[in-house]
Motif scaffolding. Structure first.
Motif, PDB file in Angstrom:
ATOM      1  N   LEU A   1      48.318  61.119   8.112  1.00 45.40           N
ATOM      2  CA  LEU A   1      47.423  61.323   9.250  1.00 45.40           C
ATOM      3  C   LEU A   1      47.498  60.176  10.254  1.00 45.40           C
ATOM      4  CD1 LEU A   1      44.272  62.729   7.422  1.00 45.40           C
ATOM      5  CD2 LEU A   1      45.860  63.994   8.882  1.00 45.40           C
ATOM      6  N   LEU A   2      47.507  58.944   9.762  1.00 44.39           N
ATOM      7  CA  LEU A   2      47.561  57.792  10.655  1.00 44.39           C
ATOM      8  C   LEU A   2      48.884  57.706  11.406  1.00 44.39           C
ATOM      9  CD1 LEU A   2      45.882  55.106   8.362  1.00 44.39           C
ATOM     10  CD2 LEU A   2      44.890  56.177  10.394  1.00 44.39           C
ATOM     11  N   SER A   3      49.900  58.408  10.915  1.00 44.85           N
ATOM     12  CA  SER A   3      51.205  58.411  11.575  1.00 44.85           C
ATOM     13  C   SER A   3      51.347  59.527  12.600  1.00 44.85           C
ATOM     14  CB  SER A   3      52.322  58.561  10.523  1.00 44.85           C
ATOM     15  OG  SER A   3      52.297  57.498   9.600  1.00 44.85           O
TER      16      SER A   3
ATOM     17  N   SER B   1      46.166  58.940  15.757  1.00 49.40           N
ATOM     18  CA  SER B   1      46.259  57.577  16.286  1.00 49.40           C
ATOM     19  C   SER B   1      45.633  57.484  17.675  1.00 49.40           C
ATOM     20  CB  SER B   1      47.723  57.115  16.332  1.00 49.40           C
ATOM     21  OG  SER B   1      48.466  57.842  17.281  1.00 49.40           O
ATOM     22  N   ASP B   2      45.776  58.528  18.491  1.00 49.75           N
ATOM     23  CA  ASP B   2      45.140  58.529  19.812  1.00 49.75           C
ATOM     24  C   ASP B   2      43.624  58.507  19.688  1.00 49.75           C
ATOM     25  OD1 ASP B   2      47.649  58.632  20.863  1.00 49.75           O
ATOM     26  OD2 ASP B   2      47.444  60.600  21.803  1.00 49.75           O
ATOM     27  N   ALA B   3      43.097  59.297  18.747  1.00 51.64           N
ATOM     28  CA  ALA B   3      41.642  59.344  18.560  1.00 51.64           C
ATOM     29  C   ALA B   3      41.099  57.989  18.120  1.00 51.64           C
ATOM     30  CB  ALA B   3      41.293  60.423  17.531  1.00 51.64           C
TER      31      ALA B   3
ATOM     32  N   PRO C   1      43.558  44.959  30.854  1.00 51.07           N
ATOM     33  CA  PRO C   1      44.210  45.495  29.647  1.00 51.07           C
ATOM     34  C   PRO C   1      45.589  46.067  29.943  1.00 51.07           C
ATOM     35  CG  PRO C   1      42.520  46.998  30.445  1.00 51.07           C
ATOM     36  CD  PRO C   1      42.401  45.754  31.270  1.00 51.07           C
ATOM     37  N   VAL C   2      46.477  45.944  28.959  1.00 50.39           N
ATOM     38  CA  VAL C   2      47.830  46.466  29.097  1.00 50.39           C
ATOM     39  C   VAL C   2      48.129  47.365  27.900  1.00 50.39           C
ATOM     40  CG1 VAL C   2      48.942  44.540  27.889  1.00 50.39           C
ATOM     41  CG2 VAL C   2      50.223  45.820  29.604  1.00 50.39           C
ATOM     42  N   GLY C   3      49.069  48.282  28.071  1.00 49.75           N
ATOM     43  CA  GLY C   3      49.410  49.203  26.987  1.00 49.75           C
ATOM     44  C   GLY C   3      48.330  50.231  26.752  1.00 49.75           C
ATOM     45  N   MET C   4      47.673  50.676  27.808  1.00 51.61           N
ATOM     46  CA  MET C   4      46.544  51.597  27.663  1.00 51.61           C
ATOM     47  C   MET C   4      47.013  52.991  27.278  1.00 51.61           C
ATOM     48  SD  MET C   4      44.056  50.507  30.794  1.00 51.61           S
ATOM     49  CE  MET C   4      42.674  51.335  29.993  1.00 51.61           C
ATOM     50  N   LEU C   5      46.144  53.678  26.537  1.00 55.56           N
ATOM     51  CA  LEU C   5      46.431  55.041  26.111  1.00 55.56           C
ATOM     52  C   LEU C   5      46.390  55.976  27.309  1.00 55.56           C
ATOM     53  CD1 LEU C   5      46.868  56.985  23.684  1.00 55.56           C
ATOM     54  CD2 LEU C   5      44.378  57.263  23.622  1.00 55.56           C
TER      55      LEU C   5
END
Length: 253
Positions: free
Chosen positions: A52-54, A59-61, A205-209
């Motif tokens: 699930l974590l993969s 991961s987005d949630a 912030p950088v690398g934002m979703l």
């Protein structure tokens, strides 16, 4: 200090995915002949959580739970006096293609954004991290972006030290308000530490979703999703630890 850092890194790597779920599944295998029910639960929990974590959908949630700041509004930088770029992304001690130290992709993302902000605002830059990391940050900014960091803190082994070391260097030059560059998932904890150190913060912030459309591939595991889950879970665990350490005064100010 070095052994504390190594112990902290070891514990982090054992608890966080993929090691944590894999160790849980391994425990299930060990218990299979003695405690069959418990063993099956450990196997299901270990393998299931790793799957699930993969997946991008999970991961987005999780990432959304720890990303608390929007993208930088450049109007907020009007009264800022410096840009601070945090380490923690990683470094290559020897990059043969450069003939010296270099930032790895995660750290390079922070440096690239910090350089972009510096060129756009004209603000001086401080980089902070542990010794080799700080050197890699300084050299990468200079070599890849034509930017010379005005301050380099090479004695910071965690976010607490990033904040207090940077505050000492900046306040000596009369700097009070800074633009803080770090990973979006790490920004909340970073802002708390830098504020506690007496600085005014403009989060960058950088690398934002980014917003993603739903598709079947979002349910298929991939390494990038697991990496983002790991980073988000680390911040979820790191914030309560920060609060406990702050309340107990176990760290030297």
């Amino acid at each position: 200090m070095l052994w504390i850092l190594q112990l902290k890194t070891l514990l982090r790597d054992l608890i966080l995915p993929p090691s944590g779920p894999l160790l849980l599944a391994l425990l299930g295998l060990v218990l299979l002949k003695r405690r069959a029910v418990l063993a099956r639960l450990c196997l299901i929990a270990g393998v299931g959580s790793l799957w699930l974590l993969s997946t991008p959908i999970i991961s987005d949630a999780i990432t959304r739970l720890v990303e608390r700041y929007p993208p930088l509004d450049f109007q907020q930088t009007a009264n800022a006096q410096a840009i601070v770029i945090l380490g923690g992304g990683g470094q290559r001690v020897l990059a043969p293609e450069y003939g010296g130290t270099a930032a790895d992709p995660f750290l390079l993302e922070r440096l690239s954004y910090g350089a972009y902000l510096a060129h756009r605002t004209g603000l001086p830059v401080l980089v902070t991290g542990q010794a080799v990391e700080a050197r890699a940050m300084h050299d990468t900014l200079q070599r890849n972006f034509g930017l010379e960091a005005r301050w380099t803190d090479s004695d910071a082994y965690d976010t607490f030290q990033n904040a207090h070391n940077a505050a000492r260097l900046l306040k000596a030059d009369g700097v009070q308000r800074i633009v803080l560059v770090t990973r979006a998932t790490h920004m909340w904890r970073s802002v708390q530490e830098f504020t506690a150190a007496g600085l005014e913060i403009v989060p960058a912030p950088v690398g934002m979703l980014a917003k993603r459309d739903f598709g079947l591939l979002r349910c298929v595991p991939n390494p990038d999703a697991l990496s983002r889950s790991r980073a988000a879970i680390y911040e979820m665990l790191g914030e309560p630890v920060r609060l406990v350490l702050s309340a107990s005064h176990l760290r030297r100010q």
